[in-house]
Write a protein that holds these residues in place. Structure first.
Motif, short mmCIF file in Angstrom:
data_model
loop_
_atom_site.label_atom_id
_atom_site.label_comp_id
_atom_site.label_asym_id
_atom_site.label_seq_id
_atom_site.Cartn_x
_atom_site.Cartn_y
_atom_site.Cartn_z
N ILE A 153 -3.70 2.79 11.44
CA ILE A 153 -3.64 2.81 10.39
C ILE A 153 -3.26 2.13 9.27
CG2 ILE A 153 -5.25 3.71 8.34
CD1 ILE A 153 -6.20 5.85 10.52
N THR A 154 -3.14 0.75 8.02
CA THR A 154 -3.25 0.56 7.26
C THR A 154 -4.44 0.38 6.47
OG1 THR A 154 -3.88 -1.73 7.16
CG2 THR A 154 -2.00 -1.36 8.59
N SER A 155 -4.33 0.97 4.69
CA SER A 155 -4.85 1.28 3.96
C SER A 155 -4.76 0.90 2.34
CB SER A 155 -4.95 2.69 4.30
OG SER A 155 -6.29 3.48 3.23
N ASP A 156 -5.05 1.08 1.60
CA ASP A 156 -5.07 0.59 0.61
C ASP A 156 -5.52 1.48 -0.30
OD1 ASP A 156 -4.51 -0.77 -2.24
OD2 ASP A 156 -6.69 -2.49 -2.49
N VAL A 157 -5.33 1.62 -1.42
CA VAL A 157 -5.68 3.52 -1.92
C VAL A 157 -6.93 3.11 -3.26
CG1 VAL A 157 -4.91 4.45 -3.67
CG2 VAL A 157 -3.02 3.69 -2.30
N ARG A 158 -7.37 1.64 -3.74
CA ARG A 158 -8.43 1.62 -4.22
C ARG A 158 -9.01 0.77 -3.58
NH1 ARG A 158 -6.30 0.19 -10.39
NH2 ARG A 158 -5.08 2.46 -10.82
N LEU A 182 -9.62 12.72 14.77
CA LEU A 182 -9.30 12.19 15.41
C LEU A 182 -7.99 12.46 15.83
CD1 LEU A 182 -10.69 8.22 14.79
CD2 LEU A 182 -11.67 10.29 16.48
N GLY A 183 -7.27 13.29 15.03
CA GLY A 183 -6.08 13.76 14.78
C GLY A 183 -4.92 12.84 14.40
N LEU A 184 -3.61 12.61 14.03
CA LEU A 184 -2.80 11.92 13.70
C LEU A 184 -2.72 10.34 14.20
CD1 LEU A 184 0.01 14.38 12.63
CD2 LEU A 184 -1.51 14.06 10.84
N ILE A 185 -3.06 9.63 13.31
CA ILE A 185 -2.33 8.16 13.67
C ILE A 185 -1.64 7.53 12.72
CG2 ILE A 185 -3.67 5.76 13.66
CD1 ILE A 185 -6.86 7.28 14.08
N PRO A 186 -0.91 7.31 13.19
CA PRO A 186 -0.22 6.81 11.48
C PRO A 186 -0.43 5.76 11.06
CG PRO A 186 0.73 6.50 14.51
CD PRO A 186 -0.32 6.89 14.80
N THR A 187 -0.23 5.93 9.57
CA THR A 187 -1.11 5.35 8.44
C THR A 187 0.60 4.02 8.09
OG1 THR A 187 -2.73 6.72 8.49
CG2 THR A 187 -2.14 5.30 7.03
N ILE A 188 0.30 3.38 7.61
CA ILE A 188 0.90 2.66 6.62
C ILE A 188 -0.01 2.31 5.11
CG2 ILE A 188 2.30 0.54 6.13
CD1 ILE A 188 2.14 0.07 9.07
N PHE A 189 0.17 2.81 3.99
CA PHE A 189 -0.47 2.25 3.35
C PHE A 189 0.34 1.59 1.97
CE2 PHE A 189 -1.50 6.89 3.25
CZ PHE A 189 -2.19 6.88 3.05
N ILE A 190 -0.81 -0.27 1.70
CA ILE A 190 -0.39 -1.20 1.01
C ILE A 190 -1.45 -0.83 -0.02
CG2 ILE A 190 -0.50 -3.25 1.54
CD1 ILE A 190 -0.17 -3.16 4.60
N THR A 191 -0.66 -0.96 -0.87
CA THR A 191 -1.15 -0.62 -2.53
C THR A 191 -0.55 -1.25 -3.52
OG1 THR A 191 -2.07 1.03 -3.95
CG2 THR A 191 -0.56 1.38 -3.02
N GLY A 192 -1.65 -1.40 -4.85
CA GLY A 192 -0.88 -1.88 -6.07
C GLY A 192 -0.93 -0.96 -6.88
N SER A 193 -1.56 0.84 -6.46
CA SER A 193 -0.73 1.57 -6.98
C SER A 193 -0.34 3.09 -6.30
CB SER A 193 -2.00 1.78 -8.12
OG SER A 193 -3.39 2.05 -6.76
N PRO A 194 0.55 2.28 -6.02
CA PRO A 194 1.90 2.88 -5.23
C PRO A 194 1.92 5.11 -5.37
CG PRO A 194 2.99 1.49 -5.77
CD PRO A 194 1.64 1.51 -6.13
#
Length: 119
Positions: free
Chosen positions: A50-55, A72-84
């Motif tokens: 998963i890649t995910s923005d915050v807002r 679904l259980g843990l899935i590797p996630t990368i957050f990509i955001t303008g508001s880290p």
């Protein structure tokens, strides 16, 4: 085969993420623009990463990811955001990357996410 759920409400950024990740092995993508859509798409086809923005235009990425992980259980996630600083993931993220996206950082985070799938 690697299926990626992209939670991002800016289409230009979502397309850029697809382009970058497609170059290094992602085979298919779902793109969600709201928290609810992300949860629904993940239920229809479990993502490998998963890649995910915050807002988001409706809801938040971290809440969507937390609910997806609960279902679904843990899935590797990368957050990509303008508001880290607002990123408060419920589970550890592979990476929290700032916008604008730096291709090398995204590719490195995706490689780590894929490596965690093989364990």
């Amino acid at each position: 085969m690697c299926h990626v759920l992209i939670i991002e409400d800016e289409w230009v950024i979502a397309d850029l993420i697809c382009d970058y990740l497609g170059q290094i092995g992602a085979m298919s993508f779902d793109i969600a623009v709201t928290e609810r859509e992300a949860i629904d798409l993940a239920a229809l086809r479990r993502p490998d990463v998963i890649t995910s923005d915050v807002r988001l235009i409706e809801g938040t990425g971290p809440r969507a990811v937390a609910l997806i992980h609960t279902q679904l259980g843990l899935i590797p996630t990368i957050f990509i955001t303008g508001s880290p600083s607002e990123c408060d993931p419920a589970v550890p993220a592979v990476a929290i990357l700032p916008k604008p996206i730096a291709s090398p950082a995204l590719l490195a985070a995706f490689a780590m996410a894929r490596a965690s799938l093989k364990r």
